[in-house]
Design a protein around this motif. Sequence first.
Motif, mmCIF file in Angstrom:
data_model
loop_
_atom_site.group_PDB
_atom_site.id
_atom_site.type_symbol
_atom_site.label_atom_id
_atom_site.label_comp_id
_atom_site.label_asym_id
_atom_site.label_seq_id
_atom_site.Cartn_x
_atom_site.Cartn_y
_atom_site.Cartn_z
ATOM 1 N N ALA A 1 42.381 39.695 41.210
ATOM 2 C CA ALA A 1 43.625 39.986 40.484
ATOM 3 C C ALA A 1 44.502 40.822 41.423
ATOM 4 N N MET B 1 34.610 41.401 40.142
ATOM 5 C CA MET B 1 36.075 41.306 40.044
ATOM 6 C C MET B 1 36.676 42.198 41.130
ATOM 7 N N SER C 1 40.126 43.891 42.019
ATOM 8 C CA SER C 1 41.374 44.184 41.318
ATOM 9 C C SER C 1 42.061 45.391 41.934
ATOM 10 N N SER D 1 44.574 48.455 37.995
ATOM 11 C CA SER D 1 45.399 47.757 36.992
ATOM 12 C C SER D 1 44.533 47.273 35.840
ATOM 13 N N ASN E 1 43.366 44.419 34.838
ATOM 14 C CA ASN E 1 42.243 43.503 35.060
ATOM 15 C C ASN E 1 40.952 44.237 35.409
ATOM 16 N N ALA E 2 41.075 45.343 36.126
ATOM 17 C CA ALA E 2 39.889 46.144 36.476
ATOM 18 C C ALA E 2 39.209 46.647 35.203
ATOM 19 N N VAL F 1 33.137 45.813 39.374
ATOM 20 C CA VAL F 1 34.554 45.810 39.748
ATOM 21 C C VAL F 1 34.769 46.581 41.052
ATOM 22 N N THR G 1 37.736 48.028 43.244
ATOM 23 C CA THR G 1 39.168 48.311 43.084
ATOM 24 C C THR G 1 39.785 48.763 44.403
#
Length: 339
Positions: free
Chosen positions: A181, A254, A256, A259, A261-262, A272, A274
């Motif tokens: 993302a 993920m 990201s 934001s 989406n995280a 996640v 980041t």
Amino acid sequence: MSKKIKHILVIRLSAMGDVAMAVPILRALTQQYPEVKITVLTRPFFAPFFKNLPNVSIYSVDPKEKHKGVIGLYKLSKELRNLGIDAVADLHNVLRSKILKLFLFGIKTVQIDKGRAEKKALVRGEKFQQLKTTHQRYVDVFEALGFKLDMSNPIFPEKSILNDRIKSILGDVSKKLIGVAPFAAHEGKMYPLDVMKDVIKALSKDYKVVLFGGGQKEIGILNEFETAFENIVNVAGKLSMDEELDVISNLDVMLSMDSGNAHMAAMLGVKVVTIWGVTHPFAGFAPFKQPEDYALLSDRNQFPKIPTSVYGNKYPENYKEASRSISPETIIEKIRMIL
């Protein structure tokens, strides 16, 4: 716990990440106090966040029309009183929620302490230290209402079963799935797209990359990434929020920005990574229960004023691409290590 409190109104109207951060706290609350009913006052767009939470229902707020202005909030208060709520947990604490609480007089209310003074000190560079997380600030609200919460060992939902439409969009998923993302509300929070392209290209050689975003401009950029390399699928604009969450729950990791989406991935128990530009995890917005080293930070030797603001909306012009100081190799290596 107060014997009287059986039905809590939880207020969090926006923004996406902040609403998502409430989910693990409410999940713990419903598990540890199954007799308590919860009504979440939020925008209808965020309703899917709370699916599968027992005893949690959504009350949709319509700030543009039905609940607009003071008169609209008065109408809303009457609607909410009819639900039989006996406590209010205000996780937003903005003008709109303050006016609403005035109309809900007689009902016990507790609001979040956003720690504005210490956040200002952090941004000014007076104190560079970890502040209380937003998750903990939410927990504090419920504890003030008499609900002690143990967040040490959270339970996350099972991976969602993907429907046929999602499967046809994703195509072959035999490889590990990485969500990317790349966008954020403010440019200073984004990893520059030319280097993000390098990251996506490298990851797509060994993994299936799923791209997330929204809005026509973002979708256009993601479509370019999708056509440039193999093993990439752009789901932006193709799925409902519900379906998007189903896909996120199936990711192996993920990637990201700082934001929404995280936080959506973290609330589902997904790992996640980041990327932090002009903001910093010390402000308390790191995704839920992620190891500290999953947050990749811009170089503060080069950019000593980080965090330049809490939300990433203010920064000196030469800080706009601060996150370029994080090399693509660092990001790729971190993701490979996790997988």
